[in-house]
Design an enzyme around this catalytic site. Structure first.
Site, short mmCIF file in Angstrom:
data_model
loop_
_atom_site.label_atom_id
_atom_site.label_comp_id
_atom_site.label_asym_id
_atom_site.label_seq_id
_atom_site.Cartn_x
_atom_site.Cartn_y
_atom_site.Cartn_z
N CYS A 9 35.48 60.22 26.84
CA CYS A 9 35.28 58.84 27.33
C CYS A 9 33.52 58.80 27.40
CB CYS A 9 35.97 58.42 28.32
SG CYS A 9 35.57 59.17 30.12
N ASN A 12 32.87 60.97 31.66
CA ASN A 12 33.76 62.02 31.85
C ASN A 12 34.16 62.12 33.30
OD1 ASN A 12 33.63 65.51 31.33
ND2 ASN A 12 35.34 64.36 30.99
N CYS A 14 36.56 59.41 34.50
CA CYS A 14 37.75 58.53 34.72
C CYS A 14 38.71 58.90 33.68
CB CYS A 14 37.34 57.14 34.74
SG CYS A 14 36.37 56.61 36.05
N ARG A 15 38.69 58.38 32.36
CA ARG A 15 39.54 58.37 31.36
C ARG A 15 39.82 59.90 30.66
NH1 ARG A 15 37.26 53.11 28.08
NH2 ARG A 15 35.43 54.33 28.91
N SER A 16 38.79 60.34 30.22
CA SER A 16 38.83 61.64 29.56
C SER A 16 39.43 62.74 30.52
CB SER A 16 37.64 62.12 28.84
OG SER A 16 36.50 62.22 29.71
N ASP A 127 38.28 50.69 30.40
CA ASP A 127 37.58 51.62 31.27
C ASP A 127 37.93 50.97 32.69
OD1 ASP A 127 35.70 53.07 32.87
OD2 ASP A 127 34.01 52.26 31.80
#
Length: 163
Positions: A9, A12, A14-16, A127
């Protein structure tokens, strides 16, 4: 040789790392932990060395996932050792494909939600960083849904290697 996947993401945090934790749990539950290596990174280095966002950690913990995470920036040299590079949105997809040293490496980059058979046309995982907790919950739902198809793809690749 292990099958290697990196979720990517922006920063690195939150999402990933969330996708990494969810997919690691799926791989472990499938009995494939010895065959698949999973990590994550960001397209930028703004948060290098930081832990995952506390909201990410909280949502993961509440749903039975753990995470021990330290943010890092994706490096083009990693393509050589990776089998799949999973982008969390189309911006990451484009950035990663631009970084790819070869066309073969560029083909390794896929969108996470492309593995979700019931996803709509918008394959971006939004996001959640600037929003509330609901955004993190929504991301988790998308990642869980896509993990089923991703796991099936990884199984196919592993079977192809054994043949």
């Amino acid at each position: 040789m292990a099958y290697r996947i990196c979720f990517v993401c922006t920063g690195n945090i939150c999402r990933s790392p969330m996708a990494e934790s969810v997919f690691r749990a799926r791989v472990e539950a499938a009995g494939l932990a010895d065959l698949v290596e999973i990590d994550s990174a960001g397209t930028g280095g703004w948060h290098e060395g930081d832990a995952a966002d506390p909201r990410t950690v909280s949502v993961l913990d509440e749903h039975g996932y753990g995470t021990e995470h330290v943010a890092r920036q994706f490096q083009p040299s990693w393509f050589a050792r990776l089998d799949l590079v999973i982008a969390l949105d189309t911006g990451h997809l484009k950035a990663l494909r631009r970084l790819a040293p070869t066309e073969e490496d560029a083909r390794k980059v896929r969108l996470l939600r492309a593995f979700d058979s019931v996803a709509d046309d918008d394959l971006d995982v939004p996001d959640p960083y600037y929003g509330g907790r609901d955004g993190f919950e929504e991301c988790l739902e998308m990642m869980e849904a896509a993990s089923t198809g991703l796991l099936a793809t990884v199984r196919e690749h592993l079977e192809g290697r054994a043949a």
